[in-house]
Write a protein that holds these residues in place. Structure first.
Motif, PDB file in Angstrom:
ATOM      1  N   VAL A   1       5.292   2.496  -9.252  1.00 11.55           N
ATOM      2  CA  VAL A   1       4.811   3.654  -8.504  1.00 11.55           C
ATOM      3  C   VAL A   1       3.722   3.313  -7.488  1.00 11.55           C
ATOM      4  O   VAL A   1       3.366   4.152  -6.662  1.00 11.55           O
ATOM      5  CB  VAL A   1       4.247   4.734  -9.455  1.00 11.55           C
ATOM      6  CG1 VAL A   1       5.346   5.293 -10.348  1.00 11.55           C
ATOM      7  CG2 VAL A   1       3.097   4.196 -10.287  1.00 11.55           C
ATOM      8  N   CYS A   2       3.176   2.109  -7.543  1.00  8.20           N
ATOM      9  CA  CYS A   2       1.952   1.811  -6.785  1.00  8.20           C
ATOM     10  C   CYS A   2       2.142   0.607  -5.873  1.00  8.20           C
ATOM     11  O   CYS A   2       2.802  -0.365  -6.234  1.00  8.20           O
ATOM     12  CB  CYS A   2       0.803   1.546  -7.769  1.00  8.20           C
ATOM     13  SG  CYS A   2      -0.766   1.070  -6.994  1.00  8.20           S
ATOM     14  N   TRP A   3       1.533   0.681  -4.689  1.00 13.90           N
ATOM     15  CA  TRP A   3       1.352  -0.518  -3.870  1.00 13.90           C
ATOM     16  C   TRP A   3      -0.060  -0.525  -3.255  1.00 13.90           C
ATOM     17  O   TRP A   3      -0.314  -1.104  -2.223  1.00 13.90           O
ATOM     18  CB  TRP A   3       2.430  -0.681  -2.807  1.00 13.90           C
ATOM     19  CG  TRP A   3       2.601   0.453  -1.833  1.00 13.90           C
ATOM     20  CD1 TRP A   3       1.693   1.400  -1.494  1.00 13.90           C
ATOM     21  CD2 TRP A   3       3.778   0.724  -1.060  1.00 13.90           C
ATOM     22  NE1 TRP A   3       2.219   2.251  -0.553  1.00 13.90           N
ATOM     23  CE2 TRP A   3       3.504   1.865  -0.268  1.00 13.90           C
ATOM     24  CE3 TRP A   3       5.021   0.124  -0.941  1.00 13.90           C
ATOM     25  CZ2 TRP A   3       4.433   2.410   0.606  1.00 13.90           C
ATOM     26  CZ3 TRP A   3       5.942   0.665  -0.069  1.00 13.90           C
ATOM     27  CH2 TRP A   3       5.651   1.789   0.688  1.00 13.90           C
ATOM     28  N   GLY A   4      -0.970   0.120  -3.981  1.00 18.50           N
ATOM     29  CA  GLY A   4      -2.348   0.174  -3.516  1.00 18.50           C
ATOM     30  C   GLY A   4      -2.510   1.154  -2.372  1.00 18.50           C
ATOM     31  O   GLY A   4      -1.552   1.768  -1.906  1.00 18.50           O
ATOM     32  N   CYS A   5      -3.728   1.306  -1.916  1.00 15.83           N
ATOM     33  CA  CYS A   5      -3.999   2.212  -0.801  1.00 15.83           C
ATOM     34  C   CYS A   5      -3.923   1.452   0.507  1.00 15.83           C
ATOM     35  O   CYS A   5      -4.664   0.492   0.741  1.00 15.83           O
ATOM     36  CB  CYS A   5      -5.382   2.843  -0.964  1.00 15.83           C
ATOM     37  SG  CYS A   5      -5.861   3.847   0.464  1.00 15.83           S
ATOM     38  N   ARG A   6      -3.054   1.886   1.377  1.00 20.04           N
ATOM     39  CA  ARG A   6      -2.883   1.220   2.667  1.00 20.04           C
ATOM     40  C   ARG A   6      -4.088   1.449   3.582  1.00 20.04           C
ATOM     41  O   ARG A   6      -4.423   0.588   4.402  1.00 20.04           O
ATOM     42  CB  ARG A   6      -1.600   1.739   3.351  1.00 20.04           C
ATOM     43  CG  ARG A   6      -0.311   1.490   2.573  1.00 20.04           C
ATOM     44  CD  ARG A   6      -0.052   0.019   2.356  1.00 20.04           C
ATOM     45  NE  ARG A   6      -0.618  -0.499   1.133  1.00 20.04           N
ATOM     46  CZ  ARG A   6      -1.218  -1.680   1.017  1.00 20.04           C
ATOM     47  NH1 ARG A   6      -1.366  -2.470   2.049  1.00 20.04           N
ATOM     48  NH2 ARG A   6      -1.684  -2.085  -0.139  1.00 20.04           N
ATOM     49  N   ALA A   7      -4.741   2.600   3.463  1.00 20.99           N
ATOM     50  CA  ALA A   7      -5.911   2.857   4.303  1.00 20.99           C
ATOM     51  C   ALA A   7      -7.068   1.939   3.916  1.00 20.99           C
ATOM     52  O   ALA A   7      -7.743   1.376   4.782  1.00 20.99           O
ATOM     53  CB  ALA A   7      -6.334   4.323   4.174  1.00 20.99           C
ATOM     54  N   THR A   8      -7.291   1.783   2.603  1.00 20.74           N
ATOM     55  CA  THR A   8      -8.349   0.885   2.160  1.00 20.74           C
ATOM     56  C   THR A   8      -8.068  -0.541   2.623  1.00 20.74           C
ATOM     57  O   THR A   8      -8.965  -1.245   3.098  1.00 20.74           O
ATOM     58  CB  THR A   8      -8.472   0.913   0.628  1.00 20.74           C
ATOM     59  OG1 THR A   8      -8.734   2.257   0.205  1.00 20.74           O
ATOM     60  CG2 THR A   8      -9.606   0.021   0.159  1.00 20.74           C
ATOM     61  N   ALA A   9      -6.812  -0.971   2.475  1.00 22.54           N
ATOM     62  CA  ALA A   9      -6.444  -2.313   2.930  1.00 22.54           C
ATOM     63  C   ALA A   9      -6.715  -2.479   4.424  1.00 22.54           C
ATOM     64  O   ALA A   9      -7.256  -3.509   4.868  1.00 22.54           O
ATOM     65  CB  ALA A   9      -4.972  -2.577   2.620  1.00 22.54           C
ATOM     66  N   TYR A  10      -6.354  -1.469   5.197  1.00 22.77           N
ATOM     67  CA  TYR A  10      -6.525  -1.536   6.652  1.00 22.77           C
ATOM     68  C   TYR A  10      -8.002  -1.630   7.043  1.00 22.77           C
ATOM     69  O   TYR A  10      -8.404  -2.488   7.846  1.00 22.77           O
ATOM     70  CB  TYR A  10      -5.879  -0.314   7.302  1.00 22.77           C
ATOM     71  CG  TYR A  10      -6.118  -0.207   8.783  1.00 22.77           C
ATOM     72  CD1 TYR A  10      -5.543  -1.117   9.670  1.00 22.77           C
ATOM     73  CD2 TYR A  10      -6.927   0.801   9.304  1.00 22.77           C
ATOM     74  CE1 TYR A  10      -5.764  -1.018  11.040  1.00 22.77           C
ATOM     75  CE2 TYR A  10      -7.162   0.902  10.671  1.00 22.77           C
ATOM     76  CZ  TYR A  10      -6.572  -0.011  11.533  1.00 22.77           C
ATOM     77  OH  TYR A  10      -6.799   0.083  12.883  1.00 22.77           O
ATOM     78  N   TYR A  11      -8.838  -0.764   6.464  1.00 21.86           N
ATOM     79  CA  TYR A  11     -10.241  -0.733   6.873  1.00 21.86           C
ATOM     80  C   TYR A  11     -11.066  -1.880   6.300  1.00 21.86           C
ATOM     81  O   TYR A  11     -12.085  -2.264   6.877  1.00 21.86           O
ATOM     82  CB  TYR A  11     -10.864   0.617   6.509  1.00 21.86           C
ATOM     83  CG  TYR A  11     -10.395   1.720   7.425  1.00 21.86           C
ATOM     84  CD1 TYR A  11     -10.805   1.756   8.754  1.00 21.86           C
ATOM     85  CD2 TYR A  11      -9.513   2.699   6.982  1.00 21.86           C
ATOM     86  CE1 TYR A  11     -10.349   2.739   9.622  1.00 21.86           C
ATOM     87  CE2 TYR A  11      -9.061   3.692   7.833  1.00 21.86           C
ATOM     88  CZ  TYR A  11      -9.479   3.710   9.154  1.00 21.86           C
ATOM     89  OH  TYR A  11      -9.016   4.673  10.011  1.00 21.86           O
ATOM     90  N   MET A  12     -10.626  -2.433   5.176  1.00 20.82           N
ATOM     91  CA  MET A  12     -11.407  -3.513   4.569  1.00 20.82           C
ATOM     92  C   MET A  12     -10.905  -4.901   4.950  1.00 20.82           C
ATOM     93  O   MET A  12     -11.658  -5.881   4.868  1.00 20.82           O
ATOM     94  CB  MET A  12     -11.425  -3.356   3.047  1.00 20.82           C
ATOM     95  CG  MET A  12     -12.154  -2.092   2.587  1.00 20.82           C
ATOM     96  SD  MET A  12     -12.269  -1.918   0.788  1.00 20.82           S
ATOM     97  CE  MET A  12     -13.470  -3.200   0.403  1.00 20.82           C
ATOM     98  N   THR A  13      -9.619  -5.004   5.387  1.00 25.67           N
ATOM     99  CA  THR A  13      -9.077  -6.314   5.745  1.00 25.67           C
ATOM    100  C   THR A  13      -8.531  -6.362   7.164  1.00 25.67           C
ATOM    101  O   THR A  13      -8.306  -7.442   7.700  1.00 25.67           O
ATOM    102  CB  THR A  13      -7.938  -6.725   4.785  1.00 25.67           C
ATOM    103  OG1 THR A  13      -6.764  -5.954   5.071  1.00 25.67           O
ATOM    104  CG2 THR A  13      -8.344  -6.527   3.326  1.00 25.67           C
TER     105      THR A  13
END
Length: 363
Positions: free
Chosen positions: A331-343
């Motif tokens: 059900v999960c692939w993490g938060c794409r927004a967090t990935a974008y803003y942090m990496t």
């Protein structure tokens, strides 16, 4: 925290799969996801809002537009309907602050689209508005936004008189329930920040769970006004605690989780957003556009940027990606927004992921 002793099999995500996509038609959402199609379109209809969130991702001092013209929204509604999109998620600001929100939602409904409304909840204190919302969101959901029941904490995170706003939101929820919206069709959205960590977020989640209303627990991102409050970003330990509470109360008996951002991959991977500027983005929090509906058709944009907008690469398991072997992978692939803003990479692993020993060291 104690967890129920019985847990479903790993390959049967159950309520996490169904409720984590928000849409009542969760089976349809999953089919669209598997076919790499857009199930829902978020329309950021305006930036007007009485919520006054000091971390609002949609607001910035240099915003070029306060709202999408009605004619443009109507054109987009016809275009997305022709492409087989099933639902419209009305965003803001607060979409209920538009004088024409009811007419626009009615037109979407007449086109066969399901309306979902993400509101501060404050306008719902008016019983007439609550009745109209219920009318146009048949087969859809309504999300309100109450971070905290504590006036001091709420005041830190929002402008305006906290007690008045909290009471208005709670009255709006009661209006929805009184007028016939079921608890399963209502969501409370919490933007998780450091001031909420610990007992406060637990109290709020428990309050709504007591009414049968689940919580959408999202994470603050460094976008919009949020760039001014990096001190509100919670630690890994605080995130894990909040997620444990959410899972325990919203999804009892499940041994899998959607992770730090409370949408599962079926909702996330079957949705695109049209911002107030007309940019088409993969998520309302991710402010990077892939095409603009003011310059080309919705169909052309999706055709050319399906890979980025629907996160197509994430659907392929890779031995180099620890997500592929994670128990939450169904059900999960993490938060794409967090990935974008942090990496800087929307396809990267979620830095806030609480699974794995390396996260312990980052907490």
């Amino acid at each position: 925290m104690d967890r129920p002793s019985q847990a479903p099999a790993r390959e049967d995500p159950g309520r996490v799969s169904a409720q984590g996509c928000f849409h009542p038609d969760h089976a349809g959402v999953k089919r669209y996801f598997e076919d790499n199609r857009v199930y829902s379109v978020q329309i950021e209809s305006c930036l007007s809002c009485t919520g006054g969130c000091r971390y609002c991702y949609a607001s910035a001092q240099d915003a070029r537009s306060a709202g999408i013209p009605a004619a443009e929204i109507r054109r987009v509604l016809h275009e997305v309907s022709a492409e087989g999109v099933r639902a419209i998620d009305w965003l803001g600001g607060d979409p209920l602050c538009r004088k024409d929100w009811y007419d626009l939602a009615g037109e979407a409904r007449d086109l066969g689209l399901i309306n979902n409304i993400w509101t501060s909840g404050i306008p719902l204190a008016d019983p007439l508005v609550a009745r109209q919302v219920i009318e146009v969101t048949s087969r859809g959901f309504v999300s309100v936004h109450l971070d905290s029941l504590d006036e001091k904490i709420y005041s830190l995170l929002h402008t305006g008189e906290p007690g008045t706003k909290i009471r208005a939101i709670l009255r709006g929820v009661e209006n929805l329930l009184t007028e016939g919206k079921t608890p399963a069709e209502i969501i409370n959205c919490i933007t998780f920040t450091r001031p909420l960590a610990g007992n406060d977020v637990e109290q709020t989640i428990r309050y709504f769970a007591g009414k049968g209303i689940r919580t959408c627990l999202t994470q603050i991102c460094s976008a919009g006004f949020g760039t001014n409050h990096k001190e509100w970003i919670p630690s890994g330990r605080q995130i894990r605690h909040a997620i444990a509470i959410r899972d325990h109360l919203n999804y009892p008996g499940s041994d899998i989780s959607m992770g730090p951002m409370d949408t599962n991959k079926f909702y996330c991977g079957g949705m695109v957003c049209i911002t107030v500027e007309g940019d088409v983005t993969p998520c309302s929090v991710i402010r990077q556009g892939f095409g603009n509906v003011n310059h080309e058709s919705f169909k052309e944009i999706i055709s050319r940027h399906r890979r980025e907008l629907l996160f197509i690469p994430l659907r392929k398991n890779s031995e180099s990606n620890r997500c592929s072997s994670c128990k939450n992978q169904p059900v999960c692939w993490g938060c794409r927004a967090t990935a974008y803003y942090m990496t800087g990479d929307i396809m990267a692993e979620d830095p806030n992921c609480f699974v794995g020993e390396d996260h312990e060291q980052r907490a």
